[in-house]
Design a protein around this motif. Sequence first.
Motif, mmCIF file in Angstrom:
data_model
loop_
_atom_site.group_PDB
_atom_site.id
_atom_site.type_symbol
_atom_site.label_atom_id
_atom_site.label_comp_id
_atom_site.label_asym_id
_atom_site.label_seq_id
_atom_site.Cartn_x
_atom_site.Cartn_y
_atom_site.Cartn_z
ATOM 1 N N ARG A 252 -43.844 74.719 -49.438
ATOM 2 C CA ARG A 252 -42.414 75.059 -49.411
ATOM 3 C C ARG A 252 -41.569 73.928 -48.834
ATOM 4 N NH1 ARG A 252 -43.420 80.734 -46.997
ATOM 5 N NH2 ARG A 252 -43.829 81.935 -48.866
ATOM 6 N N SER A 253 -42.033 73.316 -47.759
ATOM 7 C CA SER A 253 -41.220 72.264 -47.143
ATOM 8 C C SER A 253 -41.102 71.066 -48.067
ATOM 9 C CB SER A 253 -41.793 71.854 -45.790
ATOM 10 O OG SER A 253 -43.038 71.212 -45.948
ATOM 11 N N PHE A 254 -42.197 70.712 -48.747
ATOM 12 C CA PHE A 254 -42.109 69.607 -49.695
ATOM 13 C C PHE A 254 -41.195 69.976 -50.851
ATOM 14 C CE2 PHE A 254 -43.238 67.282 -53.475
ATOM 15 C CZ PHE A 254 -43.178 65.986 -53.016
ATOM 16 N N GLY A 255 -41.316 71.186 -51.351
ATOM 17 C CA GLY A 255 -40.467 71.623 -52.462
ATOM 18 C C GLY A 255 -38.996 71.601 -52.098
ATOM 19 N N ALA A 256 -38.682 72.008 -50.882
ATOM 20 C CA ALA A 256 -37.282 71.988 -50.451
ATOM 21 C C ALA A 256 -36.751 70.558 -50.370
ATOM 22 C CB ALA A 256 -37.155 72.679 -49.087
ATOM 23 N N ARG A 257 -37.561 69.650 -49.830
ATOM 24 C CA ARG A 257 -37.112 68.257 -49.750
ATOM 25 C C ARG A 257 -36.975 67.624 -51.130
ATOM 26 N NH1 ARG A 257 -41.435 65.905 -45.979
ATOM 27 N NH2 ARG A 257 -42.473 67.766 -46.703
ATOM 28 N N ALA A 258 -37.927 67.899 -52.017
ATOM 29 C CA ALA A 258 -37.880 67.330 -53.365
ATOM 30 C C ALA A 258 -36.682 67.876 -54.141
ATOM 31 C CB ALA A 258 -39.180 67.628 -54.105
ATOM 32 N N ALA A 259 -36.430 69.168 -54.030
ATOM 33 C CA ALA A 259 -35.290 69.762 -54.728
ATOM 34 C C ALA A 259 -33.974 69.215 -54.172
ATOM 35 C CB ALA A 259 -35.325 71.280 -54.597
ATOM 36 N N THR A 260 -33.910 69.041 -52.856
ATOM 37 C CA THR A 260 -32.696 68.486 -52.249
ATOM 38 C C THR A 260 -32.448 67.072 -52.751
ATOM 39 O OG1 THR A 260 -33.004 69.850 -50.296
ATOM 40 C CG2 THR A 260 -31.575 67.928 -50.068
ATOM 41 N N LEU A 261 -33.489 66.263 -52.818
ATOM 42 C CA LEU A 261 -33.339 64.898 -53.306
ATOM 43 C C LEU A 261 -32.914 64.879 -54.770
ATOM 44 C CD1 LEU A 261 -33.689 61.825 -52.886
ATOM 45 C CD2 LEU A 261 -36.051 62.129 -53.653
ATOM 46 N N GLY A 262 -33.599 65.641 -55.613
ATOM 47 C CA GLY A 262 -33.292 65.635 -57.041
ATOM 48 C C GLY A 262 -31.915 66.213 -57.349
ATOM 49 N N VAL A 263 -31.649 67.390 -56.834
ATOM 50 C CA VAL A 263 -30.363 68.039 -57.108
ATOM 51 C C VAL A 263 -29.236 67.322 -56.387
ATOM 52 C CG1 VAL A 263 -29.069 70.196 -56.835
ATOM 53 C CG2 VAL A 263 -31.436 70.260 -57.586
ATOM 54 N N GLY A 264 -29.494 66.864 -55.171
ATOM 55 C CA GLY A 264 -28.455 66.145 -54.426
ATOM 56 C C GLY A 264 -28.040 64.851 -55.107
ATOM 57 N N GLY A 265 -29.015 64.105 -55.619
ATOM 58 C CA GLY A 265 -28.688 62.871 -56.335
ATOM 59 C C GLY A 265 -27.888 63.145 -57.595
ATOM 60 N N TYR A 266 -28.287 64.176 -58.322
ATOM 61 C CA TYR A 266 -27.545 64.511 -59.542
ATOM 62 C C TYR A 266 -26.148 65.025 -59.205
ATOM 63 C CZ TYR A 266 -26.443 66.315 -64.119
ATOM 64 O OH TYR A 266 -25.833 66.547 -65.313
ATOM 65 N N LEU A 267 -26.026 65.834 -58.160
ATOM 66 C CA LEU A 267 -24.715 66.342 -57.746
ATOM 67 C C LEU A 267 -23.807 65.192 -57.320
ATOM 68 C CD1 LEU A 267 -22.944 68.817 -57.173
ATOM 69 C CD2 LEU A 267 -23.904 68.838 -54.869
ATOM 70 N N LEU A 268 -24.344 64.223 -56.602
ATOM 71 C CA LEU A 268 -23.560 63.059 -56.218
ATOM 72 C C LEU A 268 -23.059 62.318 -57.450
ATOM 73 C CD1 LEU A 268 -22.554 61.109 -53.999
ATOM 74 C CD2 LEU A 268 -24.741 59.912 -54.262
ATOM 75 N N TYR A 269 -23.927 62.154 -58.437
ATOM 76 C CA TYR A 269 -23.547 61.480 -59.687
ATOM 77 C C TYR A 269 -22.429 62.243 -60.408
ATOM 78 C CZ TYR A 269 -24.001 59.659 -64.436
ATOM 79 O OH TYR A 269 -23.759 59.134 -65.667
ATOM 80 N N VAL A 270 -22.564 63.552 -60.485
ATOM 81 C CA VAL A 270 -21.544 64.368 -61.167
ATOM 82 C C VAL A 270 -20.226 64.323 -60.401
ATOM 83 C CG1 VAL A 270 -20.926 66.740 -61.785
ATOM 84 C CG2 VAL A 270 -23.192 65.868 -62.331
ATOM 85 N N LEU A 271 -20.291 64.425 -59.082
ATOM 86 C CA LEU A 271 -19.059 64.381 -58.294
ATOM 87 C C LEU A 271 -18.372 63.021 -58.396
ATOM 88 C CD1 LEU A 271 -20.117 66.366 -55.103
ATOM 89 C CD2 LEU A 271 -18.576 67.117 -56.929
ATOM 90 N N LEU A 272 -19.147 61.960 -58.366
ATOM 91 C CA LEU A 272 -18.560 60.630 -58.525
ATOM 92 C C LEU A 272 -17.913 60.478 -59.906
ATOM 93 C CD1 LEU A 272 -21.156 58.247 -56.853
ATOM 94 C CD2 LEU A 272 -18.806 58.684 -56.120
ATOM 95 N N SER A 273 -18.572 61.001 -60.939
ATOM 96 C CA SER A 273 -17.994 60.875 -62.281
ATOM 97 C C SER A 273 -16.724 61.696 -62.420
ATOM 98 C CB SER A 273 -19.009 61.277 -63.346
ATOM 99 O OG SER A 273 -19.275 62.658 -63.264
ATOM 100 N N GLY A 274 -16.619 62.787 -61.673
ATOM 101 C CA GLY A 274 -15.419 63.613 -61.747
ATOM 102 C C GLY A 274 -14.289 63.115 -60.877
ATOM 103 N N PHE A 275 -14.598 62.631 -59.681
ATOM 104 C CA PHE A 275 -13.555 62.280 -58.729
ATOM 105 C C PHE A 275 -13.366 60.780 -58.521
ATOM 106 C CE2 PHE A 275 -14.835 66.590 -57.410
ATOM 107 C CZ PHE A 275 -13.598 67.208 -57.560
ATOM 108 N N ALA A 276 -14.285 59.959 -58.984
ATOM 109 C CA ALA A 276 -14.142 58.505 -58.826
ATOM 110 C C ALA A 276 -14.570 57.793 -60.110
ATOM 111 C CB ALA A 276 -14.957 58.021 -57.634
ATOM 112 N N PRO A 277 -13.923 58.128 -61.235
ATOM 113 C CA PRO A 277 -14.346 57.488 -62.484
ATOM 114 C C PRO A 277 -14.107 55.980 -62.479
ATOM 115 C CG PRO A 277 -12.365 58.776 -62.837
ATOM 116 C CD PRO A 277 -12.817 59.051 -61.453
ATOM 117 N N GLY A 278 -13.122 55.547 -61.744
ATOM 118 C CA GLY A 278 -12.854 54.113 -61.664
ATOM 119 C C GLY A 278 -14.004 53.353 -61.028
ATOM 120 N N ALA A 279 -14.607 53.944 -60.004
ATOM 121 C CA ALA A 279 -15.743 53.291 -59.340
ATOM 122 C C ALA A 279 -16.950 53.232 -60.270
ATOM 123 C CB ALA A 279 -16.103 54.040 -58.061
ATOM 124 N N LEU A 280 -17.142 54.253 -61.077
ATOM 125 C CA LEU A 280 -18.284 54.266 -61.980
ATOM 126 C C LEU A 280 -18.073 53.367 -63.191
ATOM 127 C CD1 LEU A 280 -19.372 58.017 -61.956
ATOM 128 C CD2 LEU A 280 -20.267 56.123 -60.626
#
Length: 136
Positions: A41-69
């Motif tokens: 469970r602890s590994f799964g939580a860390r892996a999911a946080t890394l995977g989903v967190g990275g994708y969420l960061l990418y989506v948020l950057l594309s929505g709110f900072a398109p100039g930077a991307l």
Amino acid sequence: MSWHSVPQDSLRPPPPADPELLPTQAIHDHPEFRAMRRAHRSFGARAATLGVGGYLLYVLLSGFAPGALNQPLAGRMTVGLALGLVQFVVLALVAWRHTVHMRRRVDPVARGLRAQLDRRRAEQPPLPGPRRYRSW
């Protein structure tokens, strides 16, 4: 009287009174089983946080900072395209680490517990169950 009109609870054999006769329950209460589940469970939580967190960061950057991307890196390669490609690398890394984690920490414990369970089931007389009919 048809099979479906009989309450299913009346067809099941009563559970044994002795908790030692419940091998799966004994395995679930085993400290190694609990440690294995906690590690999984602890590994799964860390892996999911890394995977989903990275994708969420990418989506948020594309929505709110398109100039930077849209900043060019090299030729037609932009920061956004590079971050999008990095998502595949992160996914591959998480999958690889999951495989290594399972092989090192979970699978050996699971094999040992399964061997214990199989030994207990072999020592135990089979319980009579509901009558099984062959399928067509």
